[in-house]
Design a protein around this motif. Structure first.
Motif, PDB file in Angstrom:
ATOM      1  N   HIS A   1      -0.316   5.565  -6.231  1.00 39.89           N
ATOM      2  CA  HIS A   1      -0.799   6.793  -5.840  1.00 39.89           C
ATOM      3  C   HIS A   1      -0.052   7.844  -6.161  1.00 39.89           C
ATOM      4  O   HIS A   1       1.205   7.701  -6.123  1.00 39.89           O
ATOM      5  CB  HIS A   1      -1.043   6.805  -4.350  1.00 39.89           C
TER       6      HIS A   1
ATOM      7  N   TYR B   1      -1.832   0.700 -12.658  1.00 37.46           N
ATOM      8  CA  TYR B   1      -3.363   1.197 -12.135  1.00 37.46           C
ATOM      9  C   TYR B   1      -4.150   1.334 -13.289  1.00 37.46           C
ATOM     10  O   TYR B   1      -5.302   1.013 -13.360  1.00 37.46           O
ATOM     11  CB  TYR B   1      -3.166   2.247 -11.291  1.00 37.46           C
TER      12      TYR B   1
ATOM     13  N   SER C   1       2.336  11.427  -5.212  1.00 34.62           N
ATOM     14  CA  SER C   1       2.733  11.962  -3.958  1.00 34.62           C
ATOM     15  C   SER C   1       3.400  13.101  -4.489  1.00 34.62           C
ATOM     16  O   SER C   1       3.872  13.336  -5.829  1.00 34.62           O
ATOM     17  CB  SER C   1       3.703  11.007  -3.260  1.00 34.62           C
TER      18      SER C   1
ATOM     19  N   GLU D   1      -6.447  14.940  -9.182  1.00 37.45           N
ATOM     20  CA  GLU D   1      -5.883  15.001  -8.333  1.00 37.45           C
ATOM     21  C   GLU D   1      -4.341  15.699  -8.597  1.00 37.45           C
ATOM     22  O   GLU D   1      -3.516  16.760  -7.947  1.00 37.45           O
ATOM     23  CB  GLU D   1      -5.387  13.569  -7.486  1.00 37.45           C
TER      24      GLU D   1
ATOM     25  N   VAL E   1       4.007   1.593  -5.181  1.00 31.31           N
ATOM     26  CA  VAL E   1       4.217   2.629  -6.235  1.00 31.31           C
ATOM     27  C   VAL E   1       5.730   2.837  -6.771  1.00 31.31           C
ATOM     28  O   VAL E   1       5.763   3.109  -8.162  1.00 31.31           O
ATOM     29  CB  VAL E   1       3.714   4.084  -5.724  1.00 31.31           C
TER      30      VAL E   1
ATOM     31  N   PHE F   1      -6.384   9.643 -11.632  1.00 28.07           N
ATOM     32  CA  PHE F   1      -5.601  10.701 -10.785  1.00 28.07           C
ATOM     33  C   PHE F   1      -5.429  12.034 -11.565  1.00 28.07           C
ATOM     34  O   PHE F   1      -4.735  12.986 -11.161  1.00 28.07           O
ATOM     35  CB  PHE F   1      -4.511  10.239 -10.456  1.00 28.07           C
TER      36      PHE F   1
ATOM     37  N   ARG G   1       0.864  -1.222   0.003  1.00 28.63           N
ATOM     38  CA  ARG G   1      -0.004   0.024  -0.017  1.00 28.63           C
ATOM     39  C   ARG G   1       0.938   1.400   0.090  1.00 28.63           C
ATOM     40  O   ARG G   1       0.483   2.300  -0.638  1.00 28.63           O
ATOM     41  CB  ARG G   1      -0.967  -0.103   1.262  1.00 28.63           C
TER      42      ARG G   1
END
Length: 880
Positions: free
Chosen positions: A503, A529, A505, A799, A197, A796, A193
């Motif tokens: 995800h 993803y 960052s 984001e 990445v 994303f 988790r």
């Protein structure tokens, strides 16, 4: 993706392959030759439009191998090496200790033979250190780069952690351009988790001309991963998959407070349910078990209390040594617990004098590189007495040099009992005869949960040394009851799928903007993803097509007119619900909630225990009492008591069934059905009607006969008054304007129903049901198409825009996405909150802080362990 499937060298159909078939072998002694009877599945993914040449499809038999091994290769090893000889990437998916490192060794040998550079990456420093030592013995031209140590960074073969490899890619190191092969060990760590990445970034940004060796534990969706690599790098990627375990395992349970082991899964993979139940029956109740085991408390798997020879862990290790099941690795999910459990072995000595001498020699020869002050650290001084007794501790909180010494001593057989955290199971070639799990639950950052089958497979894979042990031993210490299905899922379940943990960052974004050849949107587009999201689109399109065909096949007479009537019925239902919500709001109905009043309720699910099954019917009960359920804060409840939630205690008939050990499932059933008369709690929202009558019910309903008599009175009342003499809302003095409007609209709708042209049409009910089904299909199609639109859109993307906006406002990048000085500093911070630390630096907060205070302060950004008795920081640090 096009695919070609081969099995043990034979060509098969060029169609898309089915999932790899599992092949197992179980027996007493397993030699390296045993697997020859059990093949492997070989598949290959090609990028779209790729046409394989004839030379790439056959093994070059006349070419001299880059490396020869002193043993016969297993089929999966031979297949993988054939792929390397063709100069094509390969994913090797096999169980722990199956021998995947052989493929990595061959890739390194081949690169060195061809004067090419090769990179070997791993998820943890301990594995990088071990592989460096191993490769250095085999090939001299080997270097090491981790966050702690750098040795010969210009070597042809570089061993490093994946984070270091990613950092080199972002910085545009010259070495990147020279890399021919990259070995990603334990690539299934990509689903982690927090750190997963890093693997996606590294694979996407890898040099386009390089080839890859991916080594992984068994993953069900290996083909999907290979398809992604083939698409991103526009090159073939082979999958060599074997589910064969060289050393079969036996799985035992050690119940808390018990005195023996119970075999629950034998070496043939058979689950013994009778033995499992015996183990649970031997489980000492928690209160007694804690006293007997710890002389203290046991909380969330952390064992506290005095050291005792009667503790479970002491008894278990003693039993393992007596039965010659050592060496043993004891896995714990807490660093503190590892150390505490090791200290419980104080009265156990597993080494003779010669072994103690060897340990002391190895230990101090390694510690000599430390300064005199560092040698006096409690971690160093307390470790040697433990090690000399043959007991070790291994976790990420140890000094790197200590971890390395413990790894060497374990490999040399000088440590018989090692207490380790989960990271020790990742890739380290340090098998033991026995593996012990101190707990079957772990904290995953959100909650305590059962160990997943994938985690169990990873850690239990350490049991059984190939060529030494006939079988490996796995022991679960269980201190709470568990269902057989839970145990089967854990012990015999499939490996976890390799799903993306991608995800965004700020560190990634800044590095992408800083790197000339990188682009954040390109990274998102090429991520695993995004690939998995896009991959679902064909299935969704098929679903839409099937649903549209079903919908279009429904021919309904007078559909337009019927649709208008259907719309009226939907409005009618909606208004009835609105009126019901007003009438049965606490403000109006609570004054009428008197004991003995018959009440009509819906049987719907209640998420809390007890649970009620969903039913279309309604039933009756007798109201006993009501109480408020605290769902909002006390302040809010005091301000607006009408918004508080209420529950009703009603007597009704229920069907009670067992649902697991110590649990019951209670389902409300109609009064005429068989069941028990019980008082249950239901939410106010389940009430559909309230009777104006009240029955004379006895206050004491504990006797079964009293409850039965009460329900008998209720049944007689309902049989006499079918509607239950509902309470008229007019009598409840409801002054709400919303209620009055809803009633007027309801009356108007009822008039429209009577005058509607289709109201008297034959088969009206069947037609309405058919139209309702058609509307449901339309809504489902609309929902799937919305999902498809979101899948095709760049993941994303919103984001990404938001994060860029934050970076511009804080002065990390310009309006043209050029990285400023603050952004360059934040690029270098990858293991903590990069923006917070950068702001602290540039605001001058850290300007006058002493070095030791700086270390204390920075530890707040990386330390994750919970401390029950944490010391208060000094005044100087409090000010910061």
């Amino acid at each position: 993706m096009e695919s070609l499937k081969r099995k043990s060298g034979e060509a098969i159909s060029s169609e898309s392959p089915p999932p790899p078939q599992k092949k197992k072998h179980h027996g007493e002694d397993v030699s390296p030759l045993a697997e020859e009877a059990f093949g492997c599945v070989h598949d290959v993914s090609y990028p779209e439009g790729y046409v394989p040449s004839a030379s790439s499809l056959q093994f070059l038999a006349d070419s001299k191998p880059a490396k020869e091994f002193p043993f016969t290769l297993d089929p999966f090893q031979s297949e993988a090496i054939n792929c390397l000889n063709r100069g094509e990437s390969v994913l090797v998916s096999a169980h722990t200790s199956a021998g995947k490192t052989v493929v990595a060794l061959y890739a390194i040998a081949m690169s060195l033979r061809n004067n090419q550079r090769v990179i070997y990456t791993s998820p943890i420093k301990a594995l990088s250190n071990q592989k460096y030592r191993e490769f250095k013995e085999e090939f001299s031209d080997v270097g090491l780069m981790t966050g702690d140590v750098t040795i010969d960074p210009n070597a042809s073969c570089l061993v490093m952690t994946t984070e270091i490899w990613r950092s080199m890619q972002y910085k545009g190191s010259e070495i990147i351009r020279e890399v021919a092969w990259v070995v990603f060990d334990e690539v299934h760590y990509m689903r982690d988790r927090e750190r997963g990445v890093v693997w996606e970034e590294s694979i996407v940004m890898a040099p386009k001309n390089s080839r890859f060796v991916f080594l992984s534990a068994t993953v069900p969706n290996a083909k999907e991963f290979a398809d992604w690599v083939a698409k991103v790098h526009k090159q073939p990627c082979h999958i060599v998959y074997t589910d064969y375990r060289p050393t079969p395992l036996q799985h035992y349970i050690f119940p808390a407070g018990g005195d023996g082991l119970f075999l629950v899964v034998d070496e043939k993979g058979k689950f013994r349910e009778d033995s499992f139940q015996k183990a649970l029956n031997a489980l000492v109740p928690t209160s007694e078990s804690d006293k007997k085991r710890n002389n203290g408390k046991s909380q969330n798997g952390l064992v506290m209390g005095k050291v005792s020879e009667q503790s479970d862990i002491f008894k278990l290790v003693k039993m393992i040594i007596q039965r010659q099941y050592d060496p043993v690795i004891i896995f714990s999910f807490s660093k503190r617990e590892c150390e505490f459990l090791a200290m419980q072995m104080a009265k156990m000595d597993l080494n003779d004098d010669d072994e103690k001498g060897n340990i002391e020699t190895v230990f101090w020869s390694a510690m000599d590189m430390l300064s005199d002050d560092d040698k006096k650290l409690p971690q160093v001084s307390n470790m040697l007495p433990l090690l000399k007794r043959g007991i070790g501790v291994h976790h990420s909180g140890l000094l790197p040099i200590l971890k390395e010494v413990i790894e060497i001593l374990f490999q040399e057989g000088l440590i018989k009992c090692l207490f380790a955290t989960e990271t020790f199971s990742i890739g380290l070639n340090m098998p033991a005869k026995t593996v012990v799990f101190t707990n079957v639950r772990k904290f995953d950052g959100d909650k305590f949960r059962w160990i997943s089958s994938g985690e169990y497979i990873q850690m239990s894979g350490r049991a059984g040394r190939r060529g030494i042990d006939a079988r490996g031993i796995c022991i679960l210490m269980v201190d709470e009851r568990m269902e057989p299905s839970t145990a089967k899922m854990m012990l015999k379940g499939n490996a976890d799928s390799l799903n993306s943990a991608f995800h965004l960052s700020y560190n990634m974004l800044l590095n992408q903007l800083r790197c000339e050849e990188a682009d954040p949107e390109s990274m998102l587009r090429n991520s695993f993803y995004q690939f998995q999201a896009d991959r679902s689109i064909p299935d969704l399109e098929k679903q839409v097509k099937a649903l549209e065909e079903e919908r279009d096949s429904m021919i309904i007479e007078e559909e337009d007119s019927l649709r208008n009537y259907y719309s009226l019925t939907q409005q009618y239902k909606s208004l009835k619900n609105d009126i019901r919500d007003i009438v049965f709001s606490p403000k109006y109905c609570l004054p009428y909630m008197k004991s003995g009043r018959p009440i009509c309720i819906q049987c719907i699910d209640d998420e809390t225990s007890p649970s009620f099954s969903v039913e279309d019917h309604v039933t009756w009960g007798v109201l006993m009492d009501f109480h408020r359920v605290k769902t909002v804060t006390e302040d809010d409840a005091c301000k607006r008591p009408e918004d508080a939630s209420y529950a009703l205690d009603i007597l009704t008939r229920c069907n009670v069934s067992k649902e697991g050990v110590g649990k019951k499932k209670i389902k409300i059933v109609p009064l005429k059905e068989p069941g028990e008369p019980l008082v249950v709690s239901i939410p106010l929202s389940q009430v559909t009607s309230l009777s104006s009558a009240r029955l004379n019910i006895p206050k004491d309903l504990l006797p079964l006969e009293a409850r039965e008599n009460a329900l008998k009175k209720l049944s007689e009342f309902i049989s006499r008054y079918a509607t239950g003499m509902p309470l008229d809302p007019e009598e409840m003095d409801i002054q709400s304007n919303s209620y009055k409007k809803a009633v007027r609209r309801l009356e108007a709708l009822e008039n429209l129903f009577e005058k509607h042209e289709i109201a008297k049409s034959p088969l009206i009910e069947q037609k309405l049901k058919l139209l309702n089904r058609k509307e449901e299909l339309t809504a489902r199609i609309r929902s799937i198409k919305k999902t498809m639109r979101s899948s095709t859109a760049l993941a994303f993307k919103d984001e990404l825009k938001a994060r860029k906006r934050v970076l511009r406002r804080l002065g990390y990048i310009t309006s043209d996405d050029v990285v400023e000085l603050k952004g360059k500093v934040a690029c270098e911070i990858s293991s903590a909150d990069e923006l917070t630390l950068t702001e602290l630096m540039f605001s001058g907060v850290l300007k006058d802080v002493k070095a030791e205070e700086m270390v204390s302060l920075l530890s707040c950004f990386v330390w994750r362990e919970k401390l029950q008795d944490a010391a208060k920081p000094r005044d100087e640090l409090e000010a910061l």
